[in-house]
Design a protein around this motif. Structure first.
Motif, short mmCIF file in Angstrom:
data_model
loop_
_atom_site.label_atom_id
_atom_site.label_comp_id
_atom_site.label_asym_id
_atom_site.label_seq_id
_atom_site.Cartn_x
_atom_site.Cartn_y
_atom_site.Cartn_z
N PRO A 1 0.84 -1.20 0.00
CA PRO A 1 0.00 0.00 0.00
C PRO A 1 0.88 1.25 0.00
O PRO A 1 2.03 1.22 0.46
CB PRO A 1 -0.82 -0.12 1.28
N ALA A 2 0.33 2.34 -0.52
CA ALA A 2 1.09 3.59 -0.67
C ALA A 2 1.75 4.04 0.63
O ALA A 2 2.88 4.53 0.61
CB ALA A 2 0.18 4.68 -1.22
N GLU A 3 1.07 3.85 1.75
CA GLU A 3 1.64 4.32 3.02
C GLU A 3 2.90 3.54 3.44
O GLU A 3 3.64 4.00 4.31
CB GLU A 3 0.60 4.33 4.15
N ASP A 4 3.14 2.38 2.82
CA ASP A 4 4.33 1.59 3.14
C ASP A 4 5.43 1.76 2.10
O ASP A 4 6.43 1.04 2.12
CB ASP A 4 3.97 0.11 3.27
N LEU A 5 5.24 2.69 1.15
CA LEU A 5 6.21 2.90 0.09
C LEU A 5 6.88 4.26 0.22
O LEU A 5 6.37 5.17 0.87
CB LEU A 5 5.52 2.81 -1.29
N THR A 6 8.01 4.37 -0.41
CA THR A 6 8.72 5.63 -0.53
C THR A 6 9.28 5.68 -1.94
O THR A 6 9.06 4.75 -2.72
CB THR A 6 9.83 5.72 0.54
N PHE A 7 9.96 6.75 -2.29
CA PHE A 7 10.63 6.68 -3.58
C PHE A 7 12.12 6.86 -3.40
O PHE A 7 12.58 7.42 -2.41
CB PHE A 7 10.03 7.61 -4.63
N ASP A 8 12.85 6.28 -4.34
CA ASP A 8 14.30 6.27 -4.25
C ASP A 8 14.88 6.94 -5.49
O ASP A 8 14.38 6.75 -6.60
CB ASP A 8 14.81 4.82 -4.18
#
Length: 185
Positions: free
Chosen positions: A99-106
């Motif tokens: 889910p989006a809340e468990d993602l980040t961007f690199d």
């Protein structure tokens, strides 16, 4: 009885396609009614629920279509959410879908090494992969993105969005969503 707030309107473009699939193009009932009175939309479907003023009463719109076609931007905005959508909410290092809340961007090439915050240098990452990669170059740490990052088209984001249905779908919307997809035999 449910409050009027629980009656959003599905907003379609003048060609009867949703303005967006993810997030689904929805307006609150107040904006829908205002657009009806300003003659900016056609009402295609209504809820049973009514709202009243001292001079009139009307059923809340369930599906509305804009009278004037809105051209979708040729280039989607560079946002965190659109990066996640481009990458289908999958970590581009380990492949986990989250889910989006468990993602980040690199930043594939870290900013400290001259990397820029662009479509071509940013990928979706889970928090643990982002920590492991840290400030290193992909080949230095053996973490190369699964897909080459590139700017998505609006069409690509729309297609990817269809794979993630919204939490709430009113039955009156079914005839207007995904109608351009292949029908089952």
């Amino acid at each position: 009885m449910a409050s009027a707030e629980s009656y959003p309107s599905l907003v379609l473009n003048a060609d009867f396609r949703p303005l967006s699939y993810f997030p689904l193009s929805l307006w609150c009932w107040q904006d829908s009614i205002k657009a009806v009175f300003l003659d900016r939309v056609n009402v295609l479907s209504e809820y049973e629920h009514k709202v009243s003023s001292p001079t009139c009463s009307m059923r809340l719109p369930s599906v509305i279509a804009l009278k004037e076609y809105v051209h979708l931007d040729r280039r989607p905005a560079f946002t965190r959410f659109n990066v996640f959508l481009r990458d289908r909410f999958e970590c581009q290092y380990c492949g986990d879908r989250l889910p989006a809340e468990d993602l980040t961007f690199d930043h594939v090439t870290p900013r400290s090494r001259g990397g820029r915050t662009t479509w071509e240098n940013v990928v979706t990452a889970c928090q643990s992969c982002n920590l492991i990669k840290g400030n290193r170059m992909p080949f230095d740490c053996g973490m190369v993105p699964l897909n080459e990052p590139e700017p998505p088209s609006t069409r690509t984001l729309q297609q990817n969005g269809r794979a993630f249905p919204p939490n709430f779908l009113h039955e009156s919307w079914n005839d207007f969503l995904y109608w351009d997809s292949e029908l089952e035999a």
